[in-house]
Design an enzyme around this catalytic site. Structure first.
Site, PDB file in Angstrom:
ATOM      1  CE  LYS A  69      35.817  40.125  32.638  1.00 51.73           C
ATOM      2  NZ  LYS A  69      35.635  41.297  31.762  1.00 51.73           N
ATOM      3  CB  SER A 144      37.420  40.204  28.421  1.00 48.79           C
ATOM      4  OG  SER A 144      36.828  41.211  29.185  1.00 48.79           O
ATOM      5  CB  SER A 168      34.519  43.029  28.031  1.00 49.80           C
ATOM      6  OG  SER A 168      35.734  43.192  27.321  1.00 49.80           O
TER       7      SER A 168
END
Lengths: 455, 74
Positions: A69, A144, A168
């Site tokens: 990420k 997210s 997330s």
């Protein structure tokens, strides 16, 4: 290719790390534009794979392609946090988790898209465009950690890392039909994670299956001198060994949590899974978690406050651009909201009250774990909406109503697929007591889609 | 993007959330750790105080009320 088979073939030399990396990079090159999963691929990945081959060392992640990420620092790659603020920021060091992945023979293949600065639950808040859900095109992948989840679902990597302060990892795992893990707070070092909310954030893992998620977590766990909030004990836990030997029959569900699930179809799938467990001899007890209906309202004052504090360094002098002048709406909302509620006239009222309710929720979970060894609930309260569909801020926040409790309580939580509603994947979530990831993984193995009818 | 409107919206959301968590009855308010103690904790060492700041305050039930145990953390 099945992950365990790939790992065996890599170790036997039937398939080399560089072949693996070449294959995934070719697939990304063909398909990434449509899905917008990767923001950057690692130009040195094949070279690194060849170096790993020559080293002769075969660590736990030997030759596997790992996606990261964009809010985790990987030296030489951009840590943009999917924001214009840091669009040109190249990380100057490896986060603790990255060092561990590299030491274990894993190859970092690139940086994935996400909601800007991890502010979001849909994958639509990236400054570089939304990520598609590879399983249900046109729908959000969740957020997210949208790109890291989608990368697994699309076959763009073997394993991936995300971060989870309120769901997330688990939220996109559910929407994309894969496995996502949020570890106990303090199990994994946050050194090198660009934080959203430092008292809630954890770096966690994604995989197609429970085995892969457990393997990656086993690799990245551990105390760190650079993160004083990591657990004190140096002892490393093994998660992949004895994954199929669950020694408990005491599982819990909470009616208080189930009331928060708005979708009847999701509840029906969940109840079906619980019925199957009962038929297999598990004792399912209802445990009270009376204040979890306030989880969202408790979470956001903490996040707004901590995010406001975390973003003061983005003033345009050292790191990128001034954040207030370069960020998107949700990031600005959290900054301005945090600024207001930390003002002197409120004397920390919002934050202090939220801290207290956080304590109460944690205490309720600790009481529950005296009665049961794991608690099950749906991962998300509603199905993923279509990309671009207008929904209110509060409705967006409500996606995490079932995941936030684990962050507030500091416990571990994982999501695995339990079925589909109109071809849309649905996840089931397993919570376990702090540092009891071994039990969580074992229960998830039982739940893993396709295992329900095992003897 | 209108920062003023976004700020007003953020305040409205916080007010709603605060009203919701205010339903939790408390007998007395939580006292924060003194600033001096926080400054003295060294970031490089796994200091218990640093860890405890981010964890939770011990609470106990007193009838319908929750009471924060002063100085106690979980």
């Amino acid at each position: 290719m099945d992950l365990r088979k790939k790992i065996i073939d890599l170790r036997k030399g039937l398939f080399t790390p560089s072949q693996n990396i070449e294959q995934v990079l070719a697939k990304i090159k063909r398909e990434n534009k449509k899905l917008n999963i990767f923001l950057e691929t690692n130009d040195s990945a094949i070279e690194e794979a060849k170096r790993v081959e020559k080293s002769g060392k075969k660590g736990l992640l030997y030759g596997l392609a790992i996606a990261i990420k964009s809010n985790i620092n990987v030296r030489g790659l951009k840590a943009t946090c999917a924001s214009q603020t840091l669009k040109n920021y190249i990380a100057t060091y490896d986060a603790d988790v990255i060092q561990k992945i590299k030491a274990a023979g894993g190859i970092i293949i690139g940086m994935t898209n996400c909601d800007e600065f991890a502010c979001g639950s849909s994958g639509e808040n990236s400054a570089f465009g939304p990520t598609e859900n590879p399983v249900v095109l046109g729908r959000i992948p969740g957020g997210s950690s949208s790109g890291s989840a989608a990368a697994i679902a699309a076959g763009f990597c073997d394993l991936s890392l995300g971060s989870d302060a309120g769901g997330s990892i688990r939220n996109p795992a559910s929407h994309c039909g894969i496995v996502g893990i949020k570890p106990t707070y303090g199990l994994v070092s946050r050194y090198g994670l660009i934080d959203l909310s430092m008292s809630l954030d954890q770096i966690g893992t994604f995989s197609q299956d429970v085995y892969g998620a457990a393997l990656l977590l086993e690799t990245i766990q551990g105390t760190s001198p650079f993160d004083p909030t990591t657990k004190e004990s140096q002892e490393k836990m093994s998660y992949v060994k004895n994954l199929d030997t669950l020694n408990t029959k005491k599982l819990g569900i909470s009616e208080d949590l189930l009331k928060l699930c708005k979708d009847k179809n999701i509840l029906a799938l969940f109840n079906e899974a619980i019925d199957k467990l009962k038929k297999r001899g598990f004792n399912i007890k209802n445990v009270p978690l009376k204040h979890t209906h306030l989880a969202v309202q408790t979470y956001y004052p903490l996040v707004y406050t901590e995010f406001y504090s975390a973003t003061r360094k983005f003033d345009g002098r050292k790191y990128g651009f001034k954040i207030e002048e370069s960020c998107g709406e949700e990031v600005l909302r959290r900054i301005l909201g945090g600024k207001i509620i930390t003002q002197e006239e409120f004397k920390g009222a919002y934050y202090k009250k939220a801290l207290l309710v956080k304590s109460i929720i944690r205490e309720e979970f600790m009481q529950a774990f005296k009665e049961v060894d794991a608690i099950l609930c749906p991962t998300v309260p509603k199905l993923p909406h279509k990309i671009g569909e207008k929904i209110s801020v509060e409705d967006m926040y409500a996606y995490d109503a079932l995941t936030i409790p684990a962050n507030l309580a500091g416990i571990c939580g994982g999501s695995t697929n339990v079925g589909h509603v109109n071809k849309i994947p649905v996840g089931i979530q397993v919570f376990a007591a702090p540092f009891n990831e071994a039990t969580m993984f074992k229960v998830m193995r039982v739940m893993e889609h396709g295992n329900e009818n095992r003897a | 993007m209108d920062p003023k409107k976004i700020e007003e919206q953020a305040k409205a959301i916080m007010d709603n959330f605060f009203a919701a968590i205010s339903e939790v009855k408390l007998k007395r308010e939580v006292k924060a750790e003194p600033r001096e103690a926080v400054r003295e904790a060294k970031a490089s060492a796994p200091d218990p105080l640093f860890r405890k700041i981010f964890f939770t305050i011990a609470v106990k039930k007193d009838g319908d009320f929750f009471v924060a145990e002063k100085g106690k953390w979980t």
